[in-house]
Design a protein around this motif. Sequence first.
Motif, PDB file in Angstrom:
ATOM      1  N   HIS A   1       0.842  -1.210   0.000  1.00 46.97           N
ATOM      2  CA  HIS A   1       0.000   0.000   0.000  1.00 46.97           C
ATOM      3  C   HIS A   1       0.871   1.253   0.000  1.00 46.97           C
ATOM      4  CE1 HIS A   1      -1.829   3.238   2.489  1.00 46.97           C
ATOM      5  NE2 HIS A   1      -2.848   3.071   1.650  1.00 46.97           N
ATOM      6  N   ASP A   2       1.913   1.272   0.855  1.00 48.09           N
ATOM      7  CA  ASP A   2       2.787   2.436   0.929  1.00 48.09           C
ATOM      8  C   ASP A   2       3.532   2.657  -0.384  1.00 48.09           C
ATOM      9  OD1 ASP A   2       1.946   2.747   3.508  1.00 48.09           O
ATOM     10  OD2 ASP A   2       3.767   1.936   4.428  1.00 48.09           O
TER      11      ASP A   2
ATOM     12  N   ARG B   1       1.063   4.097  -2.924  1.00 50.07           N
ATOM     13  CA  ARG B   1       0.783   5.490  -2.593  1.00 50.07           C
ATOM     14  C   ARG B   1       1.948   6.392  -3.050  1.00 50.07           C
ATOM     15  NH1 ARG B   1      -4.266   6.887  -2.367  1.00 50.07           N
ATOM     16  NH2 ARG B   1      -5.466   5.946  -0.684  1.00 50.07           N
TER      17      ARG B   1
ATOM     18  N   ALA C   1       1.705   6.784  -6.701  1.00 51.15           N
ATOM     19  CA  ALA C   1       0.575   7.631  -7.061  1.00 51.15           C
ATOM     20  C   ALA C   1       0.915   9.111  -6.867  1.00 51.15           C
ATOM     21  CB  ALA C   1      -0.647   7.253  -6.230  1.00 51.15           C
ATOM     22  N   GLU C   2       1.679   9.418  -5.812  1.00 53.78           N
ATOM     23  CA  GLU C   2       2.079  10.807  -5.576  1.00 53.78           C
ATOM     24  C   GLU C   2       2.980  11.329  -6.690  1.00 53.78           C
ATOM     25  OE1 GLU C   2       3.938  10.688  -1.776  1.00 53.78           O
ATOM     26  OE2 GLU C   2       2.037  10.389  -0.652  1.00 53.78           O
TER      27      GLU C   2
ATOM     28  N   ALA D   1      -3.840   4.815  -7.656  1.00 56.39           N
ATOM     29  CA  ALA D   1      -4.515   5.233  -6.420  1.00 56.39           C
ATOM     30  C   ALA D   1      -5.618   4.257  -6.045  1.00 56.39           C
ATOM     31  CB  ALA D   1      -5.074   6.639  -6.583  1.00 56.39           C
TER      32      ALA D   1
ATOM     33  N   ALA E   1      -4.108   1.255  -4.546  1.00 53.10           N
ATOM     34  CA  ALA E   1      -3.653   1.565  -3.190  1.00 53.10           C
ATOM     35  C   ALA E   1      -4.829   1.516  -2.216  1.00 53.10           C
ATOM     36  CB  ALA E   1      -2.986   2.933  -3.150  1.00 53.10           C
ATOM     37  N   ASP E   2      -5.988   2.037  -2.648  1.00 58.13           N
ATOM     38  CA  ASP E   2      -7.179   1.971  -1.798  1.00 58.13           C
ATOM     39  C   ASP E   2      -7.592   0.527  -1.536  1.00 58.13           C
ATOM     40  OD1 ASP E   2      -7.325   4.690  -1.574  1.00 58.13           O
ATOM     41  OD2 ASP E   2      -8.705   4.934  -3.273  1.00 58.13           O
TER      42      ASP E   2
ATOM     43  N   GLU F   1      -5.348  -0.923   0.974  1.00 60.33           N
ATOM     44  CA  GLU F   1      -5.664  -0.409   2.301  1.00 60.33           C
ATOM     45  C   GLU F   1      -6.821  -1.187   2.920  1.00 60.33           C
ATOM     46  OE1 GLU F   1      -6.271   3.862   4.585  1.00 60.33           O
ATOM     47  OE2 GLU F   1      -6.256   3.775   2.399  1.00 60.33           O
TER      48      GLU F   1
END
Length: 305
Positions: free
Chosen positions: A240-241, A244, A247-248, A274, A277-278, A281
């Motif tokens: 997930h990290d 993310r 995605a940034e 993203a 990543a969701d 999560e």
Amino acid sequence: MATTRAGNRRIRIIVDPALPEETATVLGDNALMLEKVRKGWKPLPPPRKRSAASLAVKGMLTALALVAAVFVGAGLLVEIVLSLTLVGLVVAAIRAAGDAEDRLSPEHVLYGLAEDCRESYLLEEDFDDAARELLVRTRTAAGSILGSRVNAEGLLDDVRNTVVLPAQEWEIARLLAKLSALRAEHRTLMAGGVTPEVSAAVRPLERVLAESEKAVVARVEAIERYAAHVARAEQAQRAHDQLRAFAERLPRYEELLAESGADALAVPEVGRLAEEADELERALRDSLGAAREVFGHLDGSPGGS
């Protein structure tokens, strides 16, 4: 709980986590000495030595006693009182010096501690091979949980983990030590062969040993299941990290595509970073929920935290 090294399959010592931390640390750091004590070793009685300072104080006391005797003969009351006061001070100094010189050595202190806490620690010799293997599995699983990132960041019930897991480990160790001792005695009594009558009579006892081991294995496997859920949560959190972080940086990738004139080659999946990543999560939350459920079963509380 005490110090063992699961990596090299050694279980040198296990200490009851209910002991005061300082006591547990001293015992855990002195496994070799405790093994010697277990085999019957005792430290020699401490010698009573007197330093040069102590001898000098004794000389002063003798001199003061002679002076007091002279004052008594001369009828000097005030001088006698002063002399007696000085004598009292000298006696106190001698006692203090004696106490300091007769203070117990670390070996004597550790021996006394080992005797006082003999029911609160277990050594490698207390476990047979099968029990040792189960104990290593327990420690490996518990160590992976307590050392996990999700535990360190408080995503698990880290406070209860640090209490419940060592207590479970100690209880498993205590049961395995009893089981090992009974198995050894059973083998000794059965050595050399037995009659059919004896074999039939002890069969229920053998079932007790087998069922007891099965129950301990179930405890170990519960901790391993908890560790597996924690490992999956750890993996989900790491993924997930990573997503993310990608995605940034997505706008920079899009900028590069536009500036290079290669935007027609952009694939729709890039924009799903993203979303993925969701999804991870949510998977992380599910993994943590499953881990807490198993943990709740371990310490007897419904649903974990």
